[in-house]
Design a protein around this motif. Structure first.
Motif, mmCIF file in Angstrom:
data_model
loop_
_atom_site.group_PDB
_atom_site.id
_atom_site.type_symbol
_atom_site.label_atom_id
_atom_site.label_comp_id
_atom_site.label_asym_id
_atom_site.label_seq_id
_atom_site.Cartn_x
_atom_site.Cartn_y
_atom_site.Cartn_z
ATOM 1 N N ARG A 12 0.821 -1.208 0.000
ATOM 2 C CA ARG A 12 0.000 0.000 0.000
ATOM 3 C C ARG A 12 0.857 1.262 0.000
ATOM 4 N N LEU A 13 2.157 1.090 0.080
ATOM 5 C CA LEU A 13 3.065 2.224 0.164
ATOM 6 C C LEU A 13 3.887 2.359 -1.117
ATOM 7 N N ARG A 14 4.152 3.603 -1.494
ATOM 8 C CA ARG A 14 5.072 3.829 -2.604
ATOM 9 C C ARG A 14 6.495 3.513 -2.157
ATOM 10 N N ARG A 15 7.332 3.178 -3.126
ATOM 11 C CA ARG A 15 8.734 2.879 -2.812
ATOM 12 C C ARG A 15 9.653 3.770 -3.641
ATOM 13 N N SER A 16 10.748 4.152 -3.031
ATOM 14 C CA SER A 16 11.766 4.936 -3.712
ATOM 15 C C SER A 16 12.411 4.098 -4.819
ATOM 16 N N PRO A 17 12.898 4.730 -5.878
ATOM 17 C CA PRO A 17 13.653 3.986 -6.894
ATOM 18 C C PRO A 17 14.946 3.397 -6.340
ATOM 19 N N LEU A 18 15.321 3.797 -5.116
ATOM 20 C CA LEU A 18 16.530 3.280 -4.473
ATOM 21 C C LEU A 18 16.219 2.195 -3.448
ATOM 22 N N HIS A 19 15.006 1.675 -3.462
ATOM 23 C CA HIS A 19 14.585 0.727 -2.426
ATOM 24 C C HIS A 19 15.523 -0.479 -2.328
ATOM 25 N N GLU A 20 15.932 -1.034 -3.462
ATOM 26 C CA GLU A 20 16.814 -2.205 -3.429
ATOM 27 C C GLU A 20 18.176 -1.864 -2.835
ATOM 28 N N ARG A 21 18.655 -0.663 -3.076
ATOM 29 C CA ARG A 21 19.924 -0.258 -2.469
ATOM 30 C C ARG A 21 19.780 -0.170 -0.942
ATOM 31 N N HIS A 22 18.662 0.326 -0.477
ATOM 32 C CA HIS A 22 18.438 0.420 0.957
ATOM 33 C C HIS A 22 18.326 -0.965 1.592
ATOM 34 N N GLU A 36 7.312 3.914 1.789
ATOM 35 C CA GLU A 36 8.132 3.049 2.632
ATOM 36 C C GLU A 36 9.580 3.521 2.502
ATOM 37 N N MET A 37 10.095 4.139 3.572
ATOM 38 C CA MET A 37 11.395 4.795 3.492
ATOM 39 C C MET A 37 12.331 4.303 4.596
ATOM 40 N N PRO A 38 13.659 4.417 4.384
ATOM 41 C CA PRO A 38 14.618 3.968 5.400
ATOM 42 C C PRO A 38 14.533 4.814 6.666
ATOM 43 N N LEU A 39 14.419 4.145 7.803
ATOM 44 C CA LEU A 39 14.432 4.822 9.090
ATOM 45 C C LEU A 39 15.856 4.932 9.620
ATOM 46 N N GLU A 40 16.595 3.842 9.504
ATOM 47 C CA GLU A 40 18.016 3.811 9.866
ATOM 48 C C GLU A 40 18.631 2.598 9.193
#
Length: 374
Positions: A12-22, A36-40
């Motif tokens: 249900r959340l969008r993902r950054s184009p860098l998701h796999e790198r994260h 859905e974004m990196p918290l840490e």
């Protein structure tokens, strides 16, 4: 913020184009503004990521931030008649912090960075959760000659922040000498991008706006350049911005919190003949706000959090809007909306209710650290 724990929630959340790198870097993810974004990150954590930005260089993926383009004859004039700050104060190649206010109440729909490219071209970066509403309001008001385009997922944004940020970007051949709140263009890994001298940390920094399909190449080039670059998540971004006293929309600014209350009047073009919320804000400014955003620093080891009540003796006088542990100061700090009557000077000791215990806090004026943005 809460962890994303199920595949169903993630879909249900969008993902950054860098998701796999994260993911490869061991990121802990959290939902933020519908993304859905990196918290840490593994091997780092908030303290190490925060320290990297204050002492070296860190990079944040902030691709969740909105992107909107206003174009056509009279685009800049139109934006200036809607948003709070005065675009006439700057020229092409400059960026400006501004506010989208509700016309009836003066409350803040969103805070925005406006990139002025030309009289017929303004690029806006609102917050993730508010982009659709900002675009809706602008489209509803736009004359036939002006087009408002939602480009939320068309671009990635990387925030390179810290004392060594210019050295890192310079090693990649990117421009770094332009002044604060101005932008230029450059090329990395075959991708043209915009390099703006902006950020949300209080340190020297740049924000790179690049087409989403080129984000991975730019990310990889940054890390290949060295400089002990550390990936940083949104948790460190929050501690850094709170140390600077920078507001977060939804907490320190909102439809219920006006620029006058938030002490953001510097981002209002008071002499402009028109902008959304002008009449309401002028009236509030003349009468004086009933509450204002103040800084609090803990006297003991207490850590204030958003929503906690602020007391002066037995009288409740305010509410914490942002609160955290300051890695730089090694103490709890907060922003709080505090009643203006009676007038409480800086240095006054108040109390914050932390799970039933009244923790002493001193009123102070942010920032809590010395800024190094310029």
């Amino acid at each position: 913020m809460t962890d994303v724990t199920t595949d169903a929630a993630a879909t249900r959340l969008r993902r950054s184009p860098l998701h796999e790198r994260h993911t490869a870097a061991g990121a802990k993810f959290a939902p933020f503004g519908g993304w859905e974004m990196p918290l840490e990150y593994a091997g780092g954590g908030v303290l190490k990521e925060h320290t990297a930005v204050r002492t070296g260089v860190g990079v944040f993926d902030v691709s969740h931030l909105g992107k909107a383009r206003v174009s056509g004859p009279g685009a800049a004039e139109f934006v200036n008649a809607c948003l709070s700050n005065d675009l006439r104060r700057i020229g092409p190649g400059r960026a400006q912090y501004t506010l989208c206010c509700d016309d009836a109440t003066g409350g803040v729909v969103d805070d925005i960075i406006a990139y002025l490219h030309a009289e017929d071209h303004v690029f806006l970066i609102p917050n993730a959760a508010n982009t659709a509403e900002v675009v809706r309001r602008l489209r509803a008001a736009a004359p036939p000659s002006v087009t408002v385009t939602d480009e939320h997922e068309a671009y990635a944004v990387l925030a390179v922040q810290g004392p060594r940020s210019a050295d890192l970007l310079g090693a990649l051949g990117l421009p770094t000498e332009h002044g604060y709140m101005s932008f230029s263009t450059g090329t990395v890994a075959g991708a043209e991008l915009t390099v703006c001298r902006t950020g949300y940390t209080g340190e020297l920094g740049y924000e790179l706006v690049v087409a989403a399909e080129h984000a991975v190449g730019v990310w990889d080039a940054l890390f290949a350049a060295g400089f002990d670059l550390r990936a940083c998540g949104l948790a460190a971004r929050d501690t850094l911005r709170t140390e600077m006293g920078y507001p977060l929309h939804g907490q320190d600014l909102s439809l219920d919190i006006t620029p006058v209350q938030a002490r953001s009047g510097w981002a209002v073009g008071w002499d402009k003949p028109a902008f959304w919320g002008r009449d309401a804000l002028l009236a509030e400014k003349a009468a004086g706000p009933r509450r204002t955003l103040r800084g609090l620093e803990a006297v003991d080891r207490a850590i204030p959090r958003p929503g906690m009540a602020v007391f002066d003796g037995d009288t409740r006088v305010g509410t914490v809007t942002s609160g955290t542990f300051s890695p730089t100061r090694k103490q709890g700090i907060a922003l709080a909306l505090v009643d203006t009557a009676p007038d409480l000077p800086d240095g006054t000791e108040l109390q914050v209710d932390i799970r039933g215990r009244r923790a002493p806090m001193r009123l102070t004026r942010p920032p809590f650290v010395n800024p190094s943005v310029k």
